[in-house]
Write an enzyme that holds these catalytic residues in place. Structure first.
Site, short mmCIF file in Angstrom:
data_model
loop_
_atom_site.label_atom_id
_atom_site.label_comp_id
_atom_site.label_asym_id
_atom_site.label_seq_id
_atom_site.Cartn_x
_atom_site.Cartn_y
_atom_site.Cartn_z
N GLU A 30 0.82 -1.21 0.00
CA GLU A 30 0.00 0.00 0.00
C GLU A 30 0.86 1.26 0.00
O GLU A 30 2.08 1.21 0.17
CB GLU A 30 -0.94 0.01 1.21
CG GLU A 30 -0.19 0.06 2.52
CD GLU A 30 -0.89 0.90 3.57
OE1 GLU A 30 -1.31 2.03 3.24
OE2 GLU A 30 -1.01 0.44 4.71
N LYS A 164 -3.94 -1.36 14.22
CA LYS A 164 -3.06 -0.41 14.92
C LYS A 164 -3.53 -0.24 16.36
O LYS A 164 -4.72 -0.14 16.62
CB LYS A 164 -3.04 0.92 14.17
CG LYS A 164 -2.14 0.84 12.93
CD LYS A 164 -1.92 2.17 12.29
CE LYS A 164 -2.99 2.54 11.33
NZ LYS A 164 -3.10 1.76 10.11
N1 PSU Z 1 -0.16 0.74 8.44
C1 PSU Z 1 0.88 1.50 8.87
N2 PSU Z 1 0.76 2.86 8.70
C2 PSU Z 1 -0.35 3.45 8.09
C3 PSU Z 1 -1.42 2.62 7.64
C4 PSU Z 1 -1.27 1.28 7.84
O1 PSU Z 1 1.87 0.98 9.40
O2 PSU Z 1 -0.38 4.67 7.94
C5 PSU Z 1 -2.65 3.25 6.96
C6 PSU Z 1 -3.34 2.21 6.09
O3 PSU Z 1 -3.36 2.71 4.78
C7 PSU Z 1 -4.74 2.08 6.65
C8 PSU Z 1 -4.96 3.47 7.16
O4 PSU Z 1 -5.68 1.68 5.67
O5 PSU Z 1 -3.71 3.74 7.80
C9 PSU Z 1 -6.16 3.52 8.08
O6 PSU Z 1 -6.72 4.79 8.06
P1 PSU Z 1 -8.18 5.06 8.69
O7 PSU Z 1 -8.03 4.73 10.14
O8 PSU Z 1 -8.43 6.55 8.45
O9 PSU Z 1 -9.15 4.20 7.97
#
Ligand code: PSU
Ligand code: MN
Length: 305
Positions: A30, A164
């Site tokens: 990604e 996370k």
């Molecule tokens: N994993 C990481 N760092 C990130 C992300 C994932 O180590 O920044 C990103 C991914 O792209 C994931 C996003 O889809 O954070 C989630 O964002 P949100 O909580 O706004 O959906």
């Protein structure tokens, strides 16, 4: 199913196209982690290194992003480095992927958007750091990542270090179960927590090899069960920051987000950068290590498939 009408919007990088045509293993990567997850120049170095790890394992890396309205399945070194330097890239999920294409914009793809694009190209395995999920306080904010719905509908294996740890992991697991997404911890009974090897929660399922994970994916397809799978791969012991230590940093970052009224898409990038600051850069080192670890496992799963 990807309609034929999507094809004109997609550029498949030559090495990726070759590998897909020959049925050789490909791993999607990604790019929101590049544009919004880490500061420059660490983001670019991480992205290059993760591609190299996938290649060293014998699979072809395909970093996915939208550049000038084109859906890129695999980037050249130059394109990847210039994305890492783009300060104003969009953060693209299912809701805004088509907007970026229609308007000729550039953006990093989240887990959700990367799954969509990987599936369009016929890629079945994808490595990231951690998925988005149910945010703490979601009962009032309604902040639940689109990543969870995408896992429920798009048939791609997502290799992560769990959700996370800034999220409510327990509620995230509940939503995944409700939506029918298998969550498989790799060689662990306990759900990992991104920077830490263990959360307080048991993993729904456990498998101990890439082959078994690939077999489960195949079995789901054969049974006609739609949707993706989440693999939770604990960060290596030497790189982890124990959960007890992270808790204080996470809480402080959350308070700062509240005080500064950070909402919506900005929440996750804000928390990650705040935690980086609070840990004096340690969280970034751990984040890089866990992505690398996930890329390795994803390549092994792709080979097995
Ligand atoms: N994993 C990481 N760092 C990130 C992300 C994932 O180590 O920044 C990103 C991914 O792209 C994931 C996003 O889809 O954070 C989630 O964002 P949100 O909580 O706004 O959906
Ligand atoms: Mn959100």
């Amino acid at each position: 199913m990807t309609p034929e009408s999507a094809r004109p919007f997609i550029d498949v990088h030559a090495p990726v196209a070759k590998a897909l045509a020959a049925g050789r293993p490909v791993v999607a990567l990604e790019s929101t982690i590049i544009t919004h997850g880490m500061p420059y120049p660490d983001n670019g170095a991480m992205a290059a290194n993760v591609e190299k790890i996938v290649a060293d394992e014998g699979a072809v890396p395909a970093t996915i992003a939208v550049v000038g309205g084109r859906i890129k399945i695999g980037l050249s070194d130059g394109e990847r480095e210039s994305l890492a330097m783009t300060g104003d890239a969009m953060k693209l999920s299912r809701a805004d992927l088509a907007f970026a294409v229609a308007e000729g914009r550039t953006g990093g793809t989240t887990v959700a958007a990367t799954m969509i694009a990987a599936h369009m190209a016929g890629i079945r395995v994808f490595a990231t750091g951690g998925i988005g999920g149910v945010h703490k306080g979601a009962e009032t904010s309604f902040d639940i990542s689109a990543d969870l719905d995408e896992l429920a509908r798009t048939p791609v294996i997502v290799v992560s270090a769990g959700a996370k740890a800034i999220l409510d992991i327990e509620k995230t697991l509940e939503v995944l179960e409700t939506r029918g997404v298998p969550v498989i911890a790799h060689r662990a009974e306990i759900m990992p927590a991104f920077w830490s090897r263990q959360s307080p929660f048991r993993a729904p399922l456990t498998l101990d090899s890439a082959d078994k994970i690939a077999k489960l994916f195949q079995t789901r397809r054969e049974l006609g069960l739609d949707g993706g799978m989440l693999v939770a791969n604990p960060v290596p012991q030497n790189d982890e920051i124990p959960a007890g230590e992270m808790a204080g940093y996470i809480e402080a970052a959350q308070k700062a987000a509240q005080v500064q009224n950070v909402t919506g898409k900005a929440v996750t990038p804000f928390l990650l950068s705040k935690i980086l600051e609070l840990t004096g850069g340690r969280s970034l080192k751990t984040n890089i290590a866990l992505v690398e670890n996930n890329a390795r496992l994803a390549a092994q799963i792709a080979k097995s498939l």
